[in-house]
Design a protein around this motif. Structure first.
Motif, mmCIF file in Angstrom:
data_model
loop_
_atom_site.group_PDB
_atom_site.id
_atom_site.type_symbol
_atom_site.label_atom_id
_atom_site.label_comp_id
_atom_site.label_asym_id
_atom_site.label_seq_id
_atom_site.Cartn_x
_atom_site.Cartn_y
_atom_site.Cartn_z
ATOM 1 N N ARG A 1 0.832 -1.208 0.000
ATOM 2 C CA ARG A 1 0.000 0.000 0.000
ATOM 3 C C ARG A 1 0.863 1.252 0.000
ATOM 4 N NH1 ARG A 1 -1.984 -3.302 3.763
ATOM 5 N NH2 ARG A 1 -1.320 -2.029 5.526
ATOM 6 N N GLU A 2 0.350 2.297 -0.655
ATOM 7 C CA GLU A 2 1.031 3.592 -0.697
ATOM 8 C C GLU A 2 0.110 4.657 -0.131
ATOM 9 O OE1 GLU A 2 3.356 4.815 -4.198
ATOM 10 O OE2 GLU A 2 2.174 6.665 -4.189
ATOM 11 N N TYR A 3 0.674 5.519 0.727
ATOM 12 C CA TYR A 3 -0.090 6.579 1.358
ATOM 13 C C TYR A 3 0.575 7.923 1.102
ATOM 14 C CZ TYR A 3 -2.155 2.681 3.982
ATOM 15 O OH TYR A 3 -2.787 1.526 4.334
ATOM 16 N N SER A 4 -0.235 8.958 1.014
ATOM 17 C CA SER A 4 0.290 10.311 0.835
ATOM 18 C C SER A 4 0.609 10.935 2.188
ATOM 19 C CB SER A 4 -0.727 11.176 0.101
ATOM 20 O OG SER A 4 -1.942 11.282 0.842
ATOM 21 N N GLU B 1 9.139 2.180 5.265
ATOM 22 C CA GLU B 1 9.522 1.353 4.112
ATOM 23 C C GLU B 1 10.429 0.206 4.563
ATOM 24 O OE1 GLU B 1 10.007 0.696 -0.221
ATOM 25 O OE2 GLU B 1 8.772 2.195 0.791
ATOM 26 N N THR C 1 4.370 2.051 1.715
ATOM 27 C CA THR C 1 5.140 3.178 1.193
ATOM 28 C C THR C 1 4.450 4.482 1.579
ATOM 29 O OG1 THR C 1 5.941 1.920 -0.715
ATOM 30 C CG2 THR C 1 5.989 4.330 -0.887
ATOM 31 N N ARG D 1 4.526 8.271 0.555
ATOM 32 C CA ARG D 1 5.037 9.190 -0.462
ATOM 33 C C ARG D 1 4.857 10.623 0.041
ATOM 34 N NH1 ARG D 1 6.720 8.550 -5.352
ATOM 35 N NH2 ARG D 1 5.895 6.426 -5.470
#
Length: 335
Positions: A28-31, A54, A62, A64
């Motif tokens: 998963r990627e988060y802002s 990470e 992740t 970002r």
């Protein structure tokens, strides 16, 4: 025989597809929103958090980082609302910028409440800090850890300031908080609210005479290059940072990921605070080497500023909360 083989192959492909989907779902990627880039300790705090997450999730999670208020079109004061609404997943934000939505955060902007780092730590690490986090959580955002933007010092292009009278009539750029307006008005200055993007051009042209910011901002942004030749170290407020996540994201996370994210935030915050404080003396030396006159206040001189801003406490304590202000003052006294 051929049919059975085809059926088996189809099942294998379907199974592989399901496994691939499951693995993809796990990654998963988060802002993460932040106001400053990694040229500043503030931005470095966000990057450190991302690196730790990470590493500890082995690439499964992740973060970002979006610096310079990109996710709110440059409007720093919208960051908290955007996170609460789920438009931003996470942030490393300023107590000043979030105070319009969380009035209790104005505690840290009360003038001359925190004379030193020990006072800051006594508040954030004590009962007042817990009440602040409860207030944030009650408004739809989960706070995880503290960071630090630092003590905000005063610079100007006109004169060496060491008494409240020196501020009389000076046009000082301030952030978008009514408390800042009240503080500088009490000191006889003419506070002018504007974004940081507008501040440097205004300092260059003389539209404003001065500004207040941590030493790291003065140093990295080279504020001395826009006519700010006098810097008064008055420690009139400290701007803690807060690592936080939207409740929408937090509630969707499994417990192990919550623990990982929270511990990484605490470790990144502690790392950034130590780094930021450790750089202070060198930053100050670098600023002085560029010809800036640095004014350090005596205890008596600082007390004159304290006395001149007492009215601000009377007006703002009810809005912040009597209990929180009392707890913070007690923590400072007993540090």
């Amino acid at each position: 025989m051929t049919t059975r083989r085809f059926t088996g192959l189809s099942a294998a492909i379907a199974g592989a597809a399901l496994l691939c989907t499951a693995l993809t779902a796990q990654a998963r990627e988060y802002s993460v929103s932040t106001v400053l880039s990694d040229a500043f300790p503030w931005g470095q705090a966000a990057e450190k958090w991302a690196d730790l997450v990470e590493e500890r999730s082995e690439g499964r999670i992740t973060l970002r980082v979006y610096p310079n208020s990109q996710l709110v079109n440059g409007d720093q004061t919208r960051e908290f609302s955007a996170m609460r609404q789920g438009l931003i997943d996470m942030a490393v934000g300023s107590t000043i910028n979030w105070s319009p939505q969380v009035p209790q955060l104005n505690l840290f902007s009360l003038p001359f409440l925190m004379p030193d780092y020990a006072a800051v730590d006594a508040i954030t690490g004590g009962e007042a800090g817990e009440m602040i986090f409860e207030a944030i959580e009650s408004r739809g955002v989960k706070p995880l850890a503290w960071g630090e933007n630092g003590f905000r010092e005063l610079s100007n292009s006109k004169l060496a300031i060491d008494s409240p009278g020196d501020l009389d009539g000076l046009k000082i750029r301030v952030v978008g908080s009514p408390l800042f307006q009240d503080t500088f008005t009490a000191l006889g200055a003419n506070p002018t609210q504007m974004s940081w993007a507008d501040a440097k051009p205004a300092l260059t042209t003389g539209a404003v005479d001065g500004q207040e910011n941590p030493l790291s901002v003065f140093d990295v942004a080279r504020i001395d290059q826009v006519g700010q030749q006098y810097l008064t170290l008055w420690h009139y407020m400290n701007d803690p940072l807060i690592f936080a996540v939207s409740q929408r994201v937090w509630q969707q996370m499994p417990e192990e990921d919550r623990e990982l994210l929270s511990q990484a935030a605490e470790d990144a915050g502690a790392w950034e605070i130590e780094m930021s404080r450790g750089q202070r003396d060198q930053r100050l030396a670098d600023i002085q080497s560029r010809g800036v006159e640095v004014i350090e206040l005596s205890d008596a001189q600082r007390q004159a500023f304290v006395d001149a801003t007492r009215s601000v406490y009377e007006e703002w304590t009810p809005q912040i909360g009597e209990e929180i202000v009392s707890s913070a003052r007690e923590a400072v006294a007993n540090r």
